[in-house]
Design an enzyme around this catalytic site. Sequence first.
Site, mmCIF file in Angstrom:
data_model
loop_
_atom_site.group_PDB
_atom_site.id
_atom_site.type_symbol
_atom_site.label_atom_id
_atom_site.label_comp_id
_atom_site.label_asym_id
_atom_site.label_seq_id
_atom_site.Cartn_x
_atom_site.Cartn_y
_atom_site.Cartn_z
ATOM 1 C CG ASP A 54 -11.601 -8.485 -0.721
ATOM 2 O OD1 ASP A 54 -10.377 -7.839 -0.686
ATOM 3 O OD2 ASP A 54 -12.291 -8.770 0.186
ATOM 4 C CD GLU A 75 -2.923 -1.347 2.322
ATOM 5 O OE1 GLU A 75 -3.949 -1.610 2.151
ATOM 6 O OE2 GLU A 75 -2.423 -1.099 3.510
HETATM 7 C C1 4EZ Z 1 -6.694 -4.790 6.117
HETATM 8 N N1 4EZ Z 1 -6.563 -5.133 4.726
HETATM 9 C C2 4EZ Z 1 -6.572 -6.507 4.490
HETATM 10 C C3 4EZ Z 1 -4.971 -7.024 4.972
HETATM 11 C C4 4EZ Z 1 -5.076 -8.528 4.491
HETATM 12 C C5 4EZ Z 1 -3.562 -10.525 4.072
HETATM 13 C C6 4EZ Z 1 -2.015 -10.981 4.498
HETATM 14 C C7 4EZ Z 1 -7.621 -4.594 3.833
HETATM 15 C C8 4EZ Z 1 -8.597 -5.526 3.265
HETATM 16 C C9 4EZ Z 1 -9.603 -6.533 4.073
HETATM 17 N N2 4EZ Z 1 -9.842 -6.445 5.523
HETATM 18 C C10 4EZ Z 1 -9.145 -5.889 1.805
HETATM 19 N N3 4EZ Z 1 -10.056 -6.904 1.868
HETATM 20 C C11 4EZ Z 1 -10.457 -7.060 3.213
HETATM 21 C C12 4EZ Z 1 -11.317 -7.958 3.830
HETATM 22 N N4 4EZ Z 1 -12.210 -8.615 2.892
HETATM 23 N N5 4EZ Z 1 -11.414 -8.186 5.140
HETATM 24 C C13 4EZ Z 1 -10.573 -7.308 6.062
HETATM 25 O O1 4EZ Z 1 -7.012 -3.576 6.151
HETATM 26 C C14 4EZ Z 1 -4.049 -9.314 4.954
#
Ligand code: 4EZ
Length: 232
Positions: free
Chosen positions: A196, A12
């Site tokens: 997503d 990010e």
């Molecule tokens: C958290 N970020 C995701 C971190 C995932 C994996 C290694 C954003 C995010 C998110 N958070 C994108 N999609 C999400 C989801 N379905 N649930 C929670 O800020 C780390």
Amino acid sequence: MKIAIMGAMSEEIEPILKEVKEYKVSKVADNNYYECNYAGHDLVIAYSKIGKVFSALSATIMCERFGAKCMLFSGVAGAINPNLKIGDLIVATKLAQHDLDITAFGHEYGYVPEGSVYIETDATLRALAQKVAKEQNIELKEGIIATGDQFVADESRVEWIRDNFDADALEMEGASVAVVCDALGVDLFVLRAISDSADMDAGFDFDEFLCSSAKVSASFILKMVENIDSYK
Ligand code: 4EZ
């Protein structure tokens, strides 16, 4: 005025560091902070690591140690509102912690005594964002973001969060950064590009779209910094 730009993951923040080119790195409390000047503004940039605790720690350090007076959060999020598609940008009007629960004592989800369920972001920064978006012909949606220490990949959890918080998107850092900025009197702007839909495909979609969506958010944040003169 020092401006903080933060994200949660290296994906990010890397697109921003790539664009600012030269920076000074300092290590504080086991994390790296990058200081530079971009478009005439002093910036401090960092990714906190994922979740509410790490993001609250980094936000506090950027405000207290580095003297940031304005915080711009850039990252990706899962969509709740079906109008939000992968790659779409959403600006948080207000944020809440969906996993904060002392309902056993008759309180609402997201509420603790002397706190509030929602924390609003800065209206002036939101207006500036809309102005920049209009000039660049970019669509910037606005809505409520729900934050919790869970990667949500479950439709029933999405529905629960939508029903209880009226949220349009969800992620894992925004509301904790909002608590810090609100307490410290720092203006906050939270931008997320959808990666997503927080459903059973979320894990796959996230892996596929993290980098492309993170870049969409990062490049808008830099456009905002380029236009921030007109702010306050
Ligand atoms: C958290 N970020 C995701 C971190 C995932 C994996 C290694 C954003 C995010 C998110 N958070 C994108 N999609 C999400 C989801 N379905 N649930 C929670 O800020 C780390």
